[in-house]
Design a protein around this motif. Structure first.
Motif, PDB file in Angstrom:
ATOM      1  N   GLU A  24       0.833  -1.219   0.000  1.00  0.00           N
ATOM      2  CA  GLU A  24       0.000   0.000   0.000  1.00  0.00           C
ATOM      3  C   GLU A  24       0.855   1.251   0.000  1.00  0.00           C
ATOM      4  N   LYS A  25       1.914   1.215   0.803  1.00  0.00           N
ATOM      5  CA  LYS A  25       2.825   2.365   0.888  1.00  0.00           C
ATOM      6  C   LYS A  25       3.487   2.614  -0.471  1.00  0.00           C
ATOM      7  N   ILE A  26       3.963   1.557  -1.096  1.00  0.00           N
ATOM      8  CA  ILE A  26       4.629   1.697  -2.400  1.00  0.00           C
ATOM      9  C   ILE A  26       3.631   2.203  -3.451  1.00  0.00           C
ATOM     10  N   THR A  27       2.415   1.707  -3.397  1.00  0.00           N
ATOM     11  CA  THR A  27       1.379   2.159  -4.337  1.00  0.00           C
ATOM     12  C   THR A  27       1.153   3.663  -4.208  1.00  0.00           C
ATOM     13  N   GLU A  28       1.132   4.153  -2.960  1.00  0.00           N
ATOM     14  CA  GLU A  28       0.961   5.600  -2.725  1.00  0.00           C
ATOM     15  C   GLU A  28       2.172   6.400  -3.194  1.00  0.00           C
ATOM     16  N   ASP A  29       3.358   5.843  -2.990  1.00  0.00           N
ATOM     17  CA  ASP A  29       4.593   6.589  -3.265  1.00  0.00           C
ATOM     18  C   ASP A  29       4.919   6.716  -4.747  1.00  0.00           C
ATOM     19  N   TYR A  30       4.433   5.795  -5.555  1.00  0.00           N
ATOM     20  CA  TYR A  30       4.776   5.812  -6.991  1.00  0.00           C
ATOM     21  C   TYR A  30       3.497   5.975  -7.807  1.00  0.00           C
ATOM     22  N   ASP A  50       5.319 -11.948  -3.751  1.00  0.00           N
ATOM     23  CA  ASP A  50       4.214 -11.478  -2.908  1.00  0.00           C
ATOM     24  C   ASP A  50       4.092  -9.954  -2.953  1.00  0.00           C
ATOM     25  N   LEU A  51       5.253  -9.266  -2.955  1.00  0.00           N
ATOM     26  CA  LEU A  51       5.225  -7.799  -2.966  1.00  0.00           C
ATOM     27  C   LEU A  51       4.622  -7.278  -4.274  1.00  0.00           C
ATOM     28  N   ALA A  52       4.983  -7.897  -5.398  1.00  0.00           N
ATOM     29  CA  ALA A  52       4.455  -7.458  -6.699  1.00  0.00           C
ATOM     30  C   ALA A  52       2.926  -7.515  -6.700  1.00  0.00           C
ATOM     31  N   ARG A  53       2.381  -8.537  -6.040  1.00  0.00           N
ATOM     32  CA  ARG A  53       0.922  -8.690  -6.024  1.00  0.00           C
ATOM     33  C   ARG A  53       0.244  -7.808  -4.991  1.00  0.00           C
ATOM     34  N   ALA A  54       1.044  -7.245  -4.061  1.00  0.00           N
ATOM     35  CA  ALA A  54       0.480  -6.343  -3.042  1.00  0.00           C
ATOM     36  C   ALA A  54       0.535  -4.883  -3.508  1.00  0.00           C
ATOM     37  N   ILE A  55       1.174  -4.629  -4.654  1.00  0.00           N
ATOM     38  CA  ILE A  55       1.275  -3.270  -5.193  1.00  0.00           C
ATOM     39  C   ILE A  55       0.164  -3.087  -6.217  1.00  0.00           C
ATOM     40  N   ASN A  56      -0.648  -2.046  -5.999  1.00  0.00           N
ATOM     41  CA  ASN A  56      -1.840  -1.883  -6.807  1.00  0.00           C
ATOM     42  C   ASN A  56      -1.608  -0.905  -7.972  1.00  0.00           C
ATOM     43  N   PRO A 137      26.828   1.634   5.525  1.00  0.00           N
ATOM     44  CA  PRO A 137      25.509   2.238   5.699  1.00  0.00           C
ATOM     45  C   PRO A 137      24.643   2.027   4.456  1.00  0.00           C
ATOM     46  N   VAL A 138      23.423   1.578   4.649  1.00  0.00           N
ATOM     47  CA  VAL A 138      22.469   1.520   3.540  1.00  0.00           C
ATOM     48  C   VAL A 138      21.128   2.052   4.031  1.00  0.00           C
ATOM     49  N   GLN A 139      20.477   2.815   3.155  1.00  0.00           N
ATOM     50  CA  GLN A 139      19.184   3.361   3.538  1.00  0.00           C
ATOM     51  C   GLN A 139      18.085   2.482   2.966  1.00  0.00           C
ATOM     52  N   VAL A 140      17.315   1.869   3.859  1.00  0.00           N
ATOM     53  CA  VAL A 140      16.228   0.993   3.428  1.00  0.00           C
ATOM     54  C   VAL A 140      14.919   1.769   3.535  1.00  0.00           C
ATOM     55  N   SER A 141      14.235   1.957   2.414  1.00  0.00           N
ATOM     56  CA  SER A 141      12.993   2.749   2.413  1.00  0.00           C
ATOM     57  C   SER A 141      11.798   1.931   2.882  1.00  0.00           C
ATOM     58  N   TYR A 142      11.789   0.645   2.560  1.00  0.00           N
ATOM     59  CA  TYR A 142      10.665  -0.214   2.928  1.00  0.00           C
ATOM     60  C   TYR A 142      11.204  -1.448   3.649  1.00  0.00           C
TER      61      TYR A 142
END
Ligand code: IMP
Ligand code: MG
Length: 177
Positions: A24-30, A50-56, A137-142
């Motif tokens: 849901e978050k990724i769907t909103e962000d892009y 699973d993530l691909a199918r959770a992105i609308n 250091p790595v920045q993980v957004s999700y």
């Protein structure tokens, strides 16, 4: 390992719920532009499915094969690309989809490589994060779950290629210790 024991750390139901939140978050962000999910083989194969199918919204999928671990539980520190992307990512929004961020060596190497290919943006989605062991250091957004420094298997993650098919994420330990 003499006497391997498995203990559930995160159940399949918890994983499922969290992935839907990330989707849901990724769907909103892009809202616009090409979105390419780059799954890192082999560990992320279930997560990316699973993530691909959770992105609308429409996504493209590509994969990279990386090996840095050899057969043990600790990174060799050397990152090897065993399979490159099939398609150009120039101008695209890219999300690198990784099973787990541990030392950060793999992802910091990968981000550098993919930046050279001129994508519009790059972010990281990682199902698990073990921040205690970070060397780079790595920045993980999700992030799915932040976990303590335990060796885990299941839901795509392996120990010497075993256990990838387990539904839950489990702590693998040597029964003797
Ligand atoms: P890093 O370069 O140390 O961040 O290594 C990340 C990679 O190491 C992950 O993609 C996994 O393949 C592997 N890895 C790190 N921790 C674990 C673990 O607890 N279980 C299984 N694989 C792990
Ligand atoms: Mg991996």
């Amino acid at each position: 390992m003499n006497n391997p024991t498995l203990r559930v750390m995160i159940s399949d139901a918890e994983i499922d719920k969290r992935i839907h939140e990330l989707g849901e978050k990724i769907t909103e962000d892009y809202k616009d532009g090409d979105l390419v999910l780059v799954g890192i083989l082999k560990g992320a194969f279930i997560f990316v499915a699973d993530l691909a199918r959770a992105i609308n919204r429409p996504v493209r999928l590509d994969f990279m094969g990386i090996s840095s671990y050899g057969k043990g539980k600790t990174t060799s520190g050397e990152v090897k690309v065993t399979k490159d992307l099939d398609a150009s990512i120039e101008g695209a929004n890219v999300i690198i989809v990784e099973d787990i961020v541990d030392t950060g060596v793999t992802l910091s190497y990968l981000i550098g490589q993919l930046h050279n290919r001129k994508p519009r943006s790059i972010r990281i989605a990682a199902l698990l994060d073990k921040p205690d062991r970070r060397l780079r250091p790595v920045q993980v957004s999700y992030t799915g779950f932040t976990i303590p420094d335990e060796f885990v298997v299941g839901y795509g993650l392996d120990y010497a290629e075993d256990y990838r098919g387990l539904k839950d994420i489990c702590i693998l330990s040597d029964g003797a210790t």
